[in-house]
Scaffold this motif. Sequence first.
Motif, mmCIF file in Angstrom:
data_model
loop_
_atom_site.group_PDB
_atom_site.id
_atom_site.type_symbol
_atom_site.label_atom_id
_atom_site.label_comp_id
_atom_site.label_asym_id
_atom_site.label_seq_id
_atom_site.Cartn_x
_atom_site.Cartn_y
_atom_site.Cartn_z
ATOM 1 N N GLU A 42 50.981 -14.703 -7.930
ATOM 2 C CA GLU A 42 49.707 -15.215 -8.424
ATOM 3 C C GLU A 42 49.530 -14.929 -9.912
ATOM 4 O OE1 GLU A 42 46.977 -16.919 -7.134
ATOM 5 O OE2 GLU A 42 48.367 -17.406 -5.511
ATOM 6 N N ASN A 43 48.775 -15.769 -10.554
ATOM 7 C CA ASN A 43 48.431 -15.592 -11.955
ATOM 8 C C ASN A 43 47.634 -14.292 -12.129
ATOM 9 O OD1 ASN A 43 47.547 -15.766 -14.579
ATOM 10 N ND2 ASN A 43 46.493 -17.712 -14.342
ATOM 11 N N PRO A 44 48.155 -13.337 -12.906
ATOM 12 C CA PRO A 44 47.440 -12.062 -13.070
ATOM 13 C C PRO A 44 46.338 -12.117 -14.126
ATOM 14 C CG PRO A 44 49.471 -12.004 -14.311
ATOM 15 C CD PRO A 44 49.443 -13.344 -13.611
ATOM 16 N N LEU A 45 46.290 -13.195 -14.894
ATOM 17 C CA LEU A 45 45.355 -13.271 -16.011
ATOM 18 C C LEU A 45 43.965 -13.686 -15.548
ATOM 19 C CD1 LEU A 45 47.612 -15.195 -18.560
ATOM 20 C CD2 LEU A 45 47.223 -12.726 -18.464
ATOM 21 N N THR A 46 42.951 -13.127 -16.194
ATOM 22 C CA THR A 46 41.598 -13.619 -15.977
ATOM 23 C C THR A 46 41.445 -14.941 -16.737
ATOM 24 O OG1 THR A 46 40.679 -12.531 -17.935
ATOM 25 C CG2 THR A 46 40.727 -11.252 -15.873
ATOM 26 N N ALA A 47 40.395 -15.679 -16.434
ATOM 27 C CA ALA A 47 40.152 -16.947 -17.119
ATOM 28 C C ALA A 47 39.994 -16.723 -18.623
ATOM 29 C CB ALA A 47 38.910 -17.625 -16.547
ATOM 30 N N ARG A 48 39.325 -15.640 -19.015
ATOM 31 C CA ARG A 48 39.118 -15.364 -20.437
ATOM 32 C C ARG A 48 40.437 -14.999 -21.115
ATOM 33 N NH1 ARG A 48 35.446 -16.997 -23.737
ATOM 34 N NH2 ARG A 48 33.633 -15.973 -22.778
ATOM 35 N N GLU A 49 41.276 -14.189 -20.452
ATOM 36 C CA GLU A 49 42.578 -13.828 -21.032
ATOM 37 C C GLU A 49 43.430 -15.072 -21.237
ATOM 38 O OE1 GLU A 49 42.736 -9.377 -18.963
ATOM 39 O OE2 GLU A 49 43.856 -11.055 -18.097
ATOM 40 N N ALA A 50 43.434 -15.962 -20.251
ATOM 41 C CA ALA A 50 44.213 -17.194 -20.366
ATOM 42 C C ALA A 50 43.682 -18.060 -21.500
ATOM 43 C CB ALA A 50 44.169 -17.964 -19.047
ATOM 44 N N GLU A 51 42.359 -18.131 -21.621
ATOM 45 C CA GLU A 51 41.750 -18.930 -22.686
ATOM 46 C C GLU A 51 42.153 -18.402 -24.066
ATOM 47 O OE1 GLU A 51 37.255 -20.515 -23.794
ATOM 48 O OE2 GLU A 51 37.495 -18.503 -22.952
ATOM 49 N N ILE A 52 42.160 -17.080 -24.215
ATOM 50 C CA ILE A 52 42.505 -16.485 -25.506
ATOM 51 C C ILE A 52 43.983 -16.668 -25.820
ATOM 52 C CG2 ILE A 52 42.722 -14.272 -26.723
ATOM 53 C CD1 ILE A 52 40.057 -13.469 -25.341
ATOM 54 N N LEU A 53 44.843 -16.476 -24.825
ATOM 55 C CA LEU A 53 46.277 -16.700 -25.062
ATOM 56 C C LEU A 53 46.557 -18.153 -25.408
ATOM 57 C CD1 LEU A 53 48.170 -14.561 -22.383
ATOM 58 C CD2 LEU A 53 47.696 -14.013 -24.779
ATOM 59 N N LEU A 89 35.701 -18.798 -30.218
ATOM 60 C CA LEU A 89 35.231 -18.555 -28.852
ATOM 61 C C LEU A 89 33.905 -17.805 -28.814
ATOM 62 C CD1 LEU A 89 38.598 -17.587 -27.088
ATOM 63 C CD2 LEU A 89 37.486 -19.829 -27.233
ATOM 64 N N ARG A 90 33.365 -17.510 -30.006
ATOM 65 C CA ARG A 90 32.085 -16.806 -30.128
ATOM 66 C C ARG A 90 32.133 -15.448 -29.424
ATOM 67 N NH1 ARG A 90 27.724 -21.796 -29.408
ATOM 68 N NH2 ARG A 90 28.534 -23.044 -31.129
ATOM 69 N N LEU A 91 33.209 -14.727 -29.725
ATOM 70 C CA LEU A 91 33.397 -13.379 -29.203
ATOM 71 C C LEU A 91 33.599 -12.441 -30.382
ATOM 72 C CD1 LEU A 91 35.975 -14.200 -26.365
ATOM 73 C CD2 LEU A 91 33.545 -13.678 -26.040
ATOM 74 N N SER A 92 33.439 -11.155 -30.147
ATOM 75 C CA SER A 92 33.718 -10.197 -31.216
ATOM 76 C C SER A 92 35.233 -10.010 -31.322
ATOM 77 C CB SER A 92 33.062 -8.851 -30.908
ATOM 78 O OG SER A 92 33.740 -8.203 -29.838
ATOM 79 N N PRO A 93 35.747 -9.717 -32.518
ATOM 80 C CA PRO A 93 37.187 -9.468 -32.670
ATOM 81 C C PRO A 93 37.683 -8.365 -31.735
ATOM 82 C CG PRO A 93 36.167 -9.732 -34.820
ATOM 83 C CD PRO A 93 35.045 -9.688 -33.822
ATOM 84 N N GLY A 94 36.852 -7.332 -31.530
ATOM 85 C CA GLY A 94 37.254 -6.245 -30.635
ATOM 86 C C GLY A 94 37.432 -6.724 -29.207
ATOM 87 N N THR A 95 36.548 -7.605 -28.741
ATOM 88 C CA THR A 95 36.650 -8.140 -27.386
ATOM 89 C C THR A 95 37.925 -8.965 -27.234
ATOM 90 O OG1 THR A 95 34.250 -8.206 -27.104
ATOM 91 C CG2 THR A 95 35.548 -9.654 -25.694
ATOM 92 N N VAL A 96 38.204 -9.782 -28.220
ATOM 93 C CA VAL A 96 39.425 -10.598 -28.181
ATOM 94 C C VAL A 96 40.651 -9.698 -28.161
ATOM 95 C CG1 VAL A 96 40.848 -12.233 -29.479
ATOM 96 C CG2 VAL A 96 38.390 -12.621 -29.253
ATOM 97 N N ARG A 97 40.645 -8.664 -29.010
ATOM 98 C CA ARG A 97 41.773 -7.733 -29.081
ATOM 99 C C ARG A 97 41.981 -7.038 -27.727
ATOM 100 N NH1 ARG A 97 39.889 -5.181 -32.972
ATOM 101 N NH2 ARG A 97 40.623 -6.648 -34.552
ATOM 102 N N ASN A 98 40.900 -6.648 -27.091
ATOM 103 C CA ASN A 98 41.009 -5.977 -25.790
ATOM 104 C C ASN A 98 41.611 -6.901 -24.727
ATOM 105 O OD1 ASN A 98 39.925 -3.600 -26.766
ATOM 106 N ND2 ASN A 98 37.829 -4.079 -26.122
ATOM 107 N N HIS A 99 41.185 -8.169 -24.730
ATOM 108 C CA HIS A 99 41.715 -9.135 -23.768
ATOM 109 C C HIS A 99 43.207 -9.380 -24.010
ATOM 110 C CE1 HIS A 99 38.221 -10.219 -21.461
ATOM 111 N NE2 HIS A 99 37.511 -10.514 -22.541
ATOM 112 N N VAL A 100 43.588 -9.438 -25.281
ATOM 113 C CA VAL A 100 44.999 -9.654 -25.614
ATOM 114 C C VAL A 100 45.832 -8.460 -25.147
ATOM 115 C CG1 VAL A 100 46.664 -9.836 -27.504
ATOM 116 C CG2 VAL A 100 44.593 -11.235 -27.527
ATOM 117 N N HIS A 101 45.370 -7.254 -25.399
ATOM 118 C CA HIS A 101 46.096 -6.051 -24.961
ATOM 119 C C HIS A 101 46.219 -6.020 -23.443
ATOM 120 C CE1 HIS A 101 46.618 -4.475 -28.877
ATOM 121 N NE2 HIS A 101 45.378 -4.049 -29.074
ATOM 122 N N SER A 102 45.168 -6.408 -22.746
ATOM 123 C CA SER A 102 45.200 -6.451 -21.288
ATOM 124 C C SER A 102 46.235 -7.454 -20.799
ATOM 125 C CB SER A 102 43.822 -6.821 -20.743
ATOM 126 O OG SER A 102 43.864 -6.980 -19.335
ATOM 127 N N ALA A 103 46.268 -8.631 -21.435
ATOM 128 C CA ALA A 103 47.240 -9.661 -21.054
ATOM 129 C C ALA A 103 48.675 -9.208 -21.324
ATOM 130 C CB ALA A 103 46.945 -10.957 -21.811
#
Length: 202
Positions: free
Chosen positions: A139-150, A166-180
């Motif tokens: 199964e796809n391990p990514l959340t919808a937001r992680e996939a959107e950012i990638l 995406l109207r997000l903070s840079p820190g939020t984007v960075r966290n999603h990227v690290h998680s992915a």
Amino acid sequence: MAIKVVLAENEALTREAIAELLQLPGDIEVVAHTGWGDRVLELLEDHQAGLAVLDLRLPGMSGIEVAEQLNRERPGFPVVILTSAVRPGHLQRAIRAGVRGILTKATSIRELSRVIREVHAGGRHFPPELVAEMLAVGENPLTAREAEILKAAEDGRPLTVIASQLRLSPGTVRNHVHSAIHKLKARNRIGAVRAASRAGWI
């Protein structure tokens, strides 16, 4: 009664050729065709079509995005996806969207016609080798937001630009990227994007 089909294909020459050839046997009628995904639902309604054949990659909305919207508005409506290259993630998402058939563009018109008839009658068609690959990948391990950012990071744009879009903070984007990166066992953002793209998750 002929099966009324709306065809959405990105390339005009290919689209027109498919539309003409599908109608030769006489039991399939291409009532409308378009090169834009966001026109499909309107055409289906206008022409009272009974099936949609959709290119995976379309401007406006992808074939799977169209199928997802159809599944919300008209559950069970028969959809066949055409694609140049099928990824396991595409099949996972297509199945969840209610798509009943996937074919590569290497297929023949005769095979496409057969699958249209099969799907219209309530059947399904998925390449066995792709199903096996999908099961192997999992199964796809990514959340919808992680996939959107990638997806937004595919062209190498800076995270600050992605955050703004995406109207997000840079820190939020960075966290999603690290998680992915962690989930995909990649070395860096580029590796995560490549792994997700190969699997068809973005």
